[in-house]
Design a protein around this motif. Structure first.
Motif, short mmCIF file in Angstrom:
data_model
loop_
_atom_site.label_atom_id
_atom_site.label_comp_id
_atom_site.label_asym_id
_atom_site.label_seq_id
_atom_site.Cartn_x
_atom_site.Cartn_y
_atom_site.Cartn_z
N ILE A 55 5.29 -7.90 -5.85
CA ILE A 55 6.37 -8.08 -4.88
C ILE A 55 7.14 -9.37 -5.16
N ARG A 56 6.41 -10.38 -5.60
CA ARG A 56 7.04 -11.68 -5.85
C ARG A 56 7.82 -11.70 -7.16
N LYS A 57 7.25 -11.14 -8.23
CA LYS A 57 7.87 -11.21 -9.56
C LYS A 57 8.82 -10.05 -9.83
N LYS A 58 8.46 -8.86 -9.30
CA LYS A 58 9.26 -7.64 -9.51
C LYS A 58 9.47 -7.34 -11.00
N THR A 59 8.39 -7.37 -11.77
CA THR A 59 8.49 -7.09 -13.20
C THR A 59 7.69 -5.84 -13.56
N LEU A 60 8.14 -5.18 -14.62
CA LEU A 60 7.49 -3.96 -15.07
C LEU A 60 6.08 -4.23 -15.59
N ASN A 61 5.89 -5.37 -16.23
CA ASN A 61 4.57 -5.71 -16.78
C ASN A 61 3.50 -5.76 -15.69
N VAL A 62 3.86 -6.36 -14.57
CA VAL A 62 2.90 -6.44 -13.46
C VAL A 62 2.61 -5.06 -12.91
N ALA A 63 3.64 -4.21 -12.82
CA ALA A 63 3.45 -2.85 -12.31
C ALA A 63 2.51 -2.05 -13.20
N VAL A 64 2.69 -2.17 -14.52
CA VAL A 64 1.83 -1.45 -15.46
C VAL A 64 0.40 -1.98 -15.37
N PHE A 65 0.26 -3.30 -15.28
CA PHE A 65 -1.08 -3.88 -15.17
C PHE A 65 -1.77 -3.43 -13.89
N LEU A 66 -1.03 -3.39 -12.79
CA LEU A 66 -1.59 -2.92 -11.53
C LEU A 66 -2.05 -1.47 -11.66
N GLY A 67 -1.25 -0.64 -12.33
CA GLY A 67 -1.62 0.76 -12.53
C GLY A 67 -2.87 0.91 -13.38
N LEU A 68 -2.98 0.11 -14.44
CA LEU A 68 -4.17 0.15 -15.29
C LEU A 68 -5.41 -0.30 -14.52
N SER A 95 13.88 -1.34 -2.41
CA SER A 95 13.94 -0.21 -3.34
C SER A 95 13.40 -0.58 -4.72
N LYS A 96 13.71 -1.77 -5.20
CA LYS A 96 13.23 -2.21 -6.52
C LYS A 96 11.71 -2.34 -6.51
N LYS A 97 11.16 -2.92 -5.45
CA LYS A 97 9.71 -3.07 -5.36
C LYS A 97 9.03 -1.72 -5.22
N PHE A 98 9.66 -0.82 -4.49
CA PHE A 98 9.07 0.52 -4.31
C PHE A 98 9.07 1.28 -5.63
N GLU A 99 10.12 1.14 -6.41
CA GLU A 99 10.17 1.78 -7.74
C GLU A 99 9.04 1.27 -8.63
N LEU A 100 8.80 -0.02 -8.61
CA LEU A 100 7.72 -0.59 -9.42
C LEU A 100 6.36 -0.13 -8.93
N LEU A 101 6.22 0.01 -7.62
CA LEU A 101 4.96 0.53 -7.08
C LEU A 101 4.74 1.96 -7.56
N CYS A 102 5.78 2.76 -7.56
CA CYS A 102 5.68 4.14 -8.04
C CYS A 102 5.29 4.17 -9.52
N VAL A 103 5.85 3.25 -10.30
CA VAL A 103 5.48 3.16 -11.71
C VAL A 103 3.98 2.89 -11.84
N SER A 104 3.48 1.96 -11.03
CA SER A 104 2.05 1.63 -11.09
C SER A 104 1.19 2.82 -10.71
N LEU A 105 1.64 3.60 -9.73
CA LEU A 105 0.88 4.78 -9.31
C LEU A 105 0.89 5.86 -10.39
N ILE A 106 2.02 5.98 -11.11
CA ILE A 106 2.09 6.94 -12.22
C ILE A 106 1.13 6.54 -13.34
N VAL A 107 1.10 5.24 -13.63
CA VAL A 107 0.16 4.74 -14.65
C VAL A 107 -1.28 5.02 -14.22
#
Length: 291
Positions: A142-155, A191-203
């Protein structure tokens, strides 16, 4: 062997050891030939053969301690350390008093439920590490809003799925999503944070899919409870009054016609009690929003 009792002693540890023997001899741990005239190992998901901390625990007990029966003891000890560390880090930016952080972290990992339930079902204890850790990563997302964090969260969340029990994973993910909403609604760019959350859930879905798919297939052959999710949701175990009262008060303060959990008559009946804690969670969340 404080953490090798009941189900851990009777079936979880024996099947885990059989699974690791197959795995490290070059075979996929699919079938246990020694119990119930052959029973599955991997596909049910309750034997954490591919869960990294379990692999570490087995290797430590087998090659260093020279005693395979210490596998679950090492497993529990490892998660107590990880859980204390993760909880302390989670609380560090929220509570200034380090003594309170220390005591709160100890109280969390050494709670009666964690210790007693883990001694029977080993898969209880991973949550004390993964849940606070996931919330920490989610705060960073939520703080950084980066794709790397989203992927790491998903993993990271995907690894949690392999820890032995899909129910604990589902409950933790549910509260994680609520926590995400509470924090996100306080700031802009939802919306940006929600998109990244969805990315993490897909991962997470991709990582967990092999085990998830096998679990869904094995559900069709289950003889325990209602195997169809839709029928389960549509079939009320008791009256609406029972559900409401049972959600606010624990047994024996209130009783219902049917217990919440499947259990034979010899067991103490388990009633709805989790919602009371959910209410406290919601109140705390609204406090964070309007603080």
């Amino acid at each position: 062997y404080n953490f090798t009792k009941d189900d851990n002693f009777a079936q979880f540890l024996p099947v885990l050891l059989e699974g690791f023997e197959q795995l490290f001899s070059g075979h996929f741990p699919q079938i246990n030939l020694h119990q119930f005239t052959r029973s599955p190992i991997f596909e049910t998901g309750t034997y954490a053969i591919f869960y990294p901390p379990m692999i570490i625990s087995y290797l430590t007990s087998h090659y260093i301690m020279k005693n395979d029966f210490l596998t679950l003891e090492i497993f529990a000890f490892l998660h107590l350390i990880l859980g204390f560390t993760a909880t302390s880090i989670f609380l560090f930016n929220k509570i200034r008093n380090r003594k309170i952080i220390f005591l709160a972290s100890l109280a969390f990992i050494f709670s009666g439920y964690v210790l007693i339930a883990t001694s029977i079902w080993y898969y209880v204890i991973p949550t004390i590490f993964f849940f606070p850790s996931i919330l920490i990563i989610e705060e960073r997302l939520i703080r950084k809003k980066t794709l790397n964090v989203a992927v790491f969260l998903g993993l990271f969340r995907g690894i949690y799925f392999y820890s032995g029990n899909a129910q604990y994973f589902a409950f933790a993910t549910f509260f994680e999503l609520i926590y995400f909403l509470f924090l996100s609604l306080r700031e802009k760019n939802f919306s940006k944070k929600f998109e990244l959350l969805c990315v993490s859930l897909i991962v997470t879905l991709i990582i967990s899919f092999p085990l998830l798919f096998s679990q869904l297939i094995s559900l069709k052959e289950s003889t325990r409870g209602v195997s169809n999710p839709l029928n389960y949701l549509l079939t009320l175990p008791s009256t609406l009054t029972d559900i409401v009262l049972g959600s606010l008060f624990i047994y024996p303060l209130v009783k219902s016609n049917s217990s919440f959990a499947y259990a034979p008559p010899s067991f103490i009946q388990i009633y709805y009690s989790g919602t009371l804690f959910s209410i406290f969670f919601f109140i705390g969340g609204f406090y964070l929003i309007w603080k």
